[in-house]
Write a protein that holds these residues in place. Structure first.
Motif, PDB file in Angstrom:
ATOM      1  N   UNK A 134     -27.415  21.098  -1.116  1.00  0.00           N
ATOM      2  CA  UNK A 134     -28.280  19.979  -0.746  1.00  0.00           C
ATOM      3  C   UNK A 134     -27.463  18.938   0.017  1.00  0.00           C
ATOM      4  N   UNK A 135     -27.877  18.547   1.243  1.00  0.00           N
ATOM      5  CA  UNK A 135     -27.092  17.581   2.024  1.00  0.00           C
ATOM      6  C   UNK A 135     -27.254  16.146   1.524  1.00  0.00           C
ATOM      7  N   UNK A 136     -26.144  15.407   1.548  1.00  0.00           N
ATOM      8  CA  UNK A 136     -26.130  14.000   1.161  1.00  0.00           C
ATOM      9  C   UNK A 136     -25.233  13.233   2.123  1.00  0.00           C
ATOM     10  N   UNK A 137     -25.579  11.946   2.323  1.00  0.00           N
ATOM     11  CA  UNK A 137     -24.704  11.012   3.029  1.00  0.00           C
ATOM     12  C   UNK A 137     -24.283   9.979   1.992  1.00  0.00           C
ATOM     13  N   UNK A 138     -22.976   9.875   1.732  1.00  0.00           N
ATOM     14  CA  UNK A 138     -22.447   9.010   0.689  1.00  0.00           C
ATOM     15  C   UNK A 138     -21.638   7.901   1.345  1.00  0.00           C
ATOM     16  N   UNK A 139     -21.806   6.675   0.861  1.00  0.00           N
ATOM     17  CA  UNK A 139     -21.006   5.551   1.335  1.00  0.00           C
ATOM     18  C   UNK A 139     -20.084   5.127   0.196  1.00  0.00           C
ATOM     19  N   UNK A 140     -18.781   4.992   0.510  1.00  0.00           N
ATOM     20  CA  UNK A 140     -17.793   4.589  -0.490  1.00  0.00           C
ATOM     21  C   UNK A 140     -17.366   3.149  -0.224  1.00  0.00           C
ATOM     22  N   UNK A 141     -16.760   2.513  -1.237  1.00  0.00           N
ATOM     23  CA  UNK A 141     -16.406   1.101  -1.112  1.00  0.00           C
ATOM     24  C   UNK A 141     -15.171   0.856  -0.256  1.00  0.00           C
ATOM     25  N   UNK A 142     -14.356   1.894  -0.022  1.00  0.00           N
ATOM     26  CA  UNK A 142     -13.171   1.757   0.830  1.00  0.00           C
ATOM     27  C   UNK A 142     -13.195   2.848   1.878  1.00  0.00           C
TER      28      UNK A 142
END
Length: 143
Positions: free
Chosen positions: A32-40
């Motif tokens: 399943x595709x995801x776009x993840x944003x991290x804090x750094x």
């Protein structure tokens, strides 16, 4: 593309990291595709493997890997796996002995002592407490 097998709360996940751009990671979890944003922002690094009879690649007992590319570049102590830097025990200019702990890395809920694999002077410290690192990221350079 890197692939990881994770077990979270007893569930197995296959994670494929497709692209890392700044703070955004495009990945697939169990297809399943995801776009993840991290804090750094994550540093993406090209890995170079140096092979020669005189300077083989060495993996010390502490689990870190060391790569010596040439005399002027120094010995690079690298992260053995992705994690978070809990502490850095050296500064630029410090003298270290082989086997001395230089960085404390938390990975998979375990604390890992990353040790110097060579005697020398710290030329560069590339991480600081709280940084997230990927497998193969250079933590310190020993000259």
């Amino acid at each position: 593309m890197k692939t990881y097998k994770l077990k979270i709360n007893g569930n197995d996940y296959n994670v494929e990291i497709n692209e890392v751009e700044g703070q955004e990671i495009k990945l697939n979890v169990n297809g399943m595709p995801y776009a993840v944003t991290v804090d750094q922002e994550l540093k993406q690094q090209k890995k170079t493997v140096v092979t020669s009879a005189a300077q083989p690649r060495v993996a010390p007992a502490a689990g870190g890997s060391v790569q010596k590319s040439n005399a002027s570049a120094g010995t690079k102590v690298q992260a053995p796996l992705p994690g978070t830097i809990l502490d850095v025990f050296v500064n630029v200019g410090d003298t270290v002995k082989s086997g001395q702990t230089v960085v404390l890395l938390e990975a998979m809920k375990m604390e890992n002592n990353i040790e110097a694999d060579a005697d020398g002077t710290i030329k560069e410290v590339k991480v600081r407490k709280g940084d997230s690192v990927l497998e193969g990221d250079v933590l310190v350079v020993i000259g």
